[in-house]
Design a protein around this motif. Structure first.
Motif, PDB file in Angstrom:
ATOM      1  N   TYR A 310       0.776  -0.753   0.147  1.00  0.00           N
ATOM      2  CA  TYR A 310       0.295  -0.059  -0.162  1.00  0.00           C
ATOM      3  C   TYR A 310       0.588   1.147  -0.455  1.00  0.00           C
ATOM      4  O   TYR A 310      -0.066   2.837  -0.322  1.00  0.00           O
ATOM      5  N   GLU A 313       0.370   3.637  -3.076  1.00  0.00           N
ATOM      6  CA  GLU A 313      -1.111   3.996  -3.368  1.00  0.00           C
ATOM      7  C   GLU A 313      -0.782   5.317  -2.005  1.00  0.00           C
ATOM      8  O   GLU A 313      -1.498   6.060  -2.881  1.00  0.00           O
ATOM      9  N   MET A 314       0.039   5.262  -0.847  1.00  0.00           N
ATOM     10  CA  MET A 314      -0.160   6.191  -0.729  1.00  0.00           C
ATOM     11  C   MET A 314       1.238   7.526  -0.905  1.00  0.00           C
ATOM     12  O   MET A 314       0.830   8.656  -1.353  1.00  0.00           O
ATOM     13  N   LYS A 316       1.959   7.954  -4.354  1.00  0.00           N
ATOM     14  CA  LYS A 316       1.045   8.708  -5.489  1.00  0.00           C
ATOM     15  C   LYS A 316       0.291   9.719  -5.185  1.00  0.00           C
ATOM     16  O   LYS A 316      -0.052  10.733  -5.894  1.00  0.00           O
ATOM     17  N   LYS A 317      -0.809   9.303  -3.734  1.00  0.00           N
ATOM     18  CA  LYS A 317      -1.899  10.083  -3.429  1.00  0.00           C
ATOM     19  C   LYS A 317      -0.894  11.504  -2.874  1.00  0.00           C
ATOM     20  O   LYS A 317      -1.327  13.009  -3.259  1.00  0.00           O
ATOM     21  N   ALA A 318       0.431  11.216  -2.868  1.00  0.00           N
ATOM     22  CA  ALA A 318       0.757  12.328  -2.049  1.00  0.00           C
ATOM     23  C   ALA A 318       1.238  12.660  -2.947  1.00  0.00           C
ATOM     24  O   ALA A 318       1.321  14.941  -2.795  1.00  0.00           O
ATOM     25  N   THR A 319       2.358  12.490  -3.803  1.00  0.00           N
ATOM     26  CA  THR A 319       2.947  13.261  -4.318  1.00  0.00           C
ATOM     27  C   THR A 319       3.021  13.161  -5.672  1.00  0.00           C
ATOM     28  O   THR A 319       3.309  13.888  -6.969  1.00  0.00           O
ATOM     29  N   GLY A 320       2.360  11.952  -6.037  1.00  0.00           N
ATOM     30  CA  GLY A 320       1.671  12.232  -7.772  1.00  0.00           C
ATOM     31  C   GLY A 320       3.449  10.704  -8.191  1.00  0.00           C
ATOM     32  O   GLY A 320       2.915  10.199  -9.641  1.00  0.00           O
TER      33      GLY A 320
ATOM     34  N   TYR B 185      -4.961   0.360   7.323  1.00  0.00           N
ATOM     35  CA  TYR B 185      -5.426   1.194   5.972  1.00  0.00           C
ATOM     36  C   TYR B 185      -6.677   0.545   4.604  1.00  0.00           C
ATOM     37  O   TYR B 185      -6.868   1.340   4.485  1.00  0.00           O
TER      38      TYR B 185
END
Ligand code: SF4
Lengths: 351, 355
Positions: A310, A313-314, A316-320, B185
């Motif tokens: 995961y 995904e974290m 990607k969400k925060a920085t792309g 999560y």
């Protein structure tokens, strides 16, 4: 004094008792893994199995050299090293626990382990760890940390003449060479690097992070640098010496060592809760302006494997930014596939 | 949907009980995707592997089914839900359950074990859960723990409700707490408390453990209790400890009575049946405390009769072996041991008196 290089062994304690700290940092070879099968099953972290292989082979110069092996018990994989070796070899083992939660109580328990170890080392060398000796040891190790930190800034700059592979080699050397000589050489190296700069490559810049980066485990760096990418070596739980935090001068030196080595460093993935590592990587990758993150984990290091599901995904969400997760069992057979994946990944993040 | 009548009757459910519980039973089976074929398979499995001559065994299986229904229905029935991991500290779950009674209706258990004892042992239908766990972050081929794949799979498939709190066994392996974080999560970010320790005792240290480790562990327990108080408002003190011990008293008393028959030669009980008892105190805090104890009492009485008449599950003087930890997912494994002619007089919690 051999030690498992997970960042929880303060070399200062060994130096203060006039012992020679030796980081058991070799890895990346398949032979020791096969040798270890005699003693332990497959389902243990690759680096830890390697240590079992080296130690039981009777042919490893480092294991043949040491009088005692210190294993800070960070997780069940490290525990398998100490259990297997203490049952199957004549090597003296010294273990102490590293709790999995950053807290005052956890730090106290860690410190208790350091104290027990210090007593044993002093007993082995016959040299008492005095306030003066430990202050000197802390001082030289702080200097080393500061120089390693400066070297890491070179690695991050993208305009340095030293390759990521050599940068890692120097970090590994810090766990094997005589401390004073190493510090002198490192000063010289840094001076040299100041005077030669290269222009920034047009290829992507990636942050390399993961569970363990051992001496000899060059595959991932070779493949990445082979594409022309700039590789910034970031947080590794094991193999890479922690240098971000200096030990503060304090009369209560064990407390100060515990504070630095347990509380201040980035918590590896096996800490619980384990949010510190992903938060650190998100912050670092955006601070450094990298184009991607390569997550290099060894097989059966469950804490990293689970987080690797995961973390992409974290991030990607925060920085792309995209993450590439690579698993290794130090197996030559995995190289081809890894090479294809690395090339494809670098191609995909090229601007 | 009455295709479950045969199974439930076989498991010692009374007809009026089935009638009263109909809605709960049907909701549970529907949610778990258990249809007529599954009921038939369960009946066949029970008849194949279990010693159904013993009413105590049938009742004991029934208690697991009741625990399953309570687990699946916990959210529908408005309970606050606390899960704890495996292996648990004996009494910790119970003391939390006892304390919670002062402030409301709580469901406290180790769900993955209940799923193993039921969807595994009885229905032979854990594969969908394992597969969901494997695709959801605990992949095959990486030595990921099946128990946690089952828990994650059950949450992903909506078989069991997400909890209000999960207590993670951070004192044992690394898999449990990391998988707990993964589930947190994925399943709505429910809170997780990590009950930590270090597995750092060197060979030869036992039984003289380093007292500092005991203090660290004890401190963790204190912290867990104070955070439970902050979160839910219930207090765990000496009175609650005493009351929780009383809650488990009948279960342990019955187990001790049964244990006495396990020194007999020939051995009157097989490992498939003995296994049914082992996880009551570790996985459950609810109906198993009362009805589980009753089932074991019945079993104990039946075994005493077998001992009196010299009856055994294997011939006299069959080799006696100890199982450190018996499988609780598939009775075929324990059955295999017995069919090979090995008597199992003891395992983990079932330690009879010395002969
Ligand atoms: S791996 Fe950990 S969680 Fe899984 S069964 Fe073993 S101890 Fe329990």
């Amino acid at each position: 004094m051999g030690y498992i290089p997970g960042g929880y062994f303060p070399e200062e304690i060994a130096l203060a008792a006039e012992a020679i700290p030796v980081g058991m940092v070799r890895g990346g070879q398949h032979g020791p893994i096969e040798h270890a099968f005699t003693y332990v099953d497959h389902w243990v972290d690759t680096f830890c199995r390697s240590q079992i292989g080296y130690a039981t082979s009777g042919e490893d110069p480092y294991y043949n050299l040491i009088d005692v092996l210190v294993v800070p018990i960070t997780d069940s994989n490290n525990r398998s090293i100490s259990d297997t070796l203490s049952y199957n070899t004549d090597l003296e083992l010294f273990v102490y626990g590293v709790p999995h939660k950053k807290s005052a109580e956890g730090c106290l328990y860690f410190r208790h382990g350091l104290e027990k170890m210090a007593d044993r080392i002093a007993e082995l060398t016959g040299i008492a760890i005095t306030a003066k000796k430990i202050a000197e040891a802390i001082d030289i190790c702080n200097r080393e940390k500061e120089l390693l930190r400066k070297l890491s800034l070179e690695n991050q700059s993208g305009t340095t003449a030293i390759s990521a592979k050599d940068y890692v080699m120097v970090n590994h050397a810090s766990m094997l060479l005589d401390k004073r000589q190493f510090v002198e050489k490192l000063e010289t190296l840094l001076k040299e690097l100041q005077s030669v700069k290269v222009s920034e490559a047009a290829m992507p810049k990636v942050l390399l992070t993961g569970s363990t980066l051992a001496m000899g485990d060059n595959k991932v760096i070779d493949l990445l640098e082979g594409t022309g990418a700039t590789v910034i070596v970031g947080e590794f739980a094991e193999g890479i010496k922690q240098f971000q935090h200096q030990v503060k001068p304090d009369e209560n030196f064990m407390g100060a060592l515990a504070e630095t080595y347990f509380m201040e460093r980035v918590a590896p993935a096996w800490f619980r809760p384990g949010h510190e590592l992903p938060e650190h990587l998100i912050q670092t990758s955006s601070d450094l302006g990298v184009d991607g993150v390569v997550w290099y984990q060894l097989m059966f290091r469950e804490s990293y494997k689970v987080l690797s599901h995961y973390f992409p995904e974290m991030l990607k969400k925060a920085t792309g930014l995209p993450v590439m997760v690579l698993d290794s069992d130090y197996d030559p057979a995995e190289t081809g596939q890894m090479a294809t994946r690395v090339e494809t990944y670098i191609e995909s993040i090229r601007k | 949907m009455t295709e479950y009548n045969e199974l439930l009757t076989l498991c010692g459910f009374e007809p009026d009980e089935i009638q009263r519980q109909r809605h709960r039973i049907e909701t549970t089976f529907q949610r778990l995707n258990l249809g007529a074929d599954d009921m038939d398979r369960a009946v066949l499995r029970l008849r194949t592997y279990f010693d159904l001559e013993l009413m105590g065994v049938r009742k004991a299986i029934g208690v697991w089914l009741k625990e399953l229904i309570d687990l699946v229905m916990a959210r529908d029935e408005g309970k606050k839900i606390i899960y704890y991991g495996y292996p648990p500290f004996q009494y910790t779950g119970l003391v939390i359950k006892k304390a919670s009674e002062a402030v409301g209706d709580f469901y406290v258990a180790c769900p993955e074990v209940i799923l193993c004892e039921t969807l595994g042992q009885i229905f032979g239908k854990l594969n969908p859960l394992l597969e969901a766990g494997e695709t959801g972050g605990l992949p095959p081929g990486h030595a990921m723990c099946s128990l946690l794949q089952i828990k994650d799979g059950a949450l992903s498939l909506g078989y069991i409700p997400a909890p209000d709190l999960s207590i993670s066994t951070s004192y044992f392996c690394d898999m449990g707490p990391k998988a707990d974080e993964l589930m947190q999560y994925k399943h709505g970010g429910y809170p997780v408390e990590f009950f930590d320790s270090c597995m750092d005792s060197p060979w030869g240290e036992w039984p003289a453990y380093d007292p500092q480790l005991v203090y660290y562990l004890g401190g963790q327990l204190d912290q867990l209790f104070s955070s439970l108080q902050d979160r839910f408002g219930f207090v765990i003190d000496e009175t609650v400890w005493a009351a929780s011990r009383k809650l488990a008293g009948p279960l342990y008393a019955a187990t001790n009575r049964l244990n006495k028959s396990l020194v007999a030669n020939p051995l009157p009980l097989g490992p498939v049946e003995a296994q049914l008892i082992v996880n009551y105190p570790s996985a459950c805090t609810g109906i198993a405390m009362k009805e589980g104890a009753e089932a074991i009492e019945i079993m104990a009485e039946e075994l005493e009769k077998r001992v009196e008449t010299g009856a055994g599950v294997l011939p006299k003087d069959a080799p006696r072996v100890l199982i450190g930890f018996p499988s609780f997912v598939d009775p075929a494994l324990n059955r295999l041991i017995q069919d090979a002619g090995l008597a199992v007089p003891a395992h983990s919690l079932l330690l009879g008196p010395p002969r």
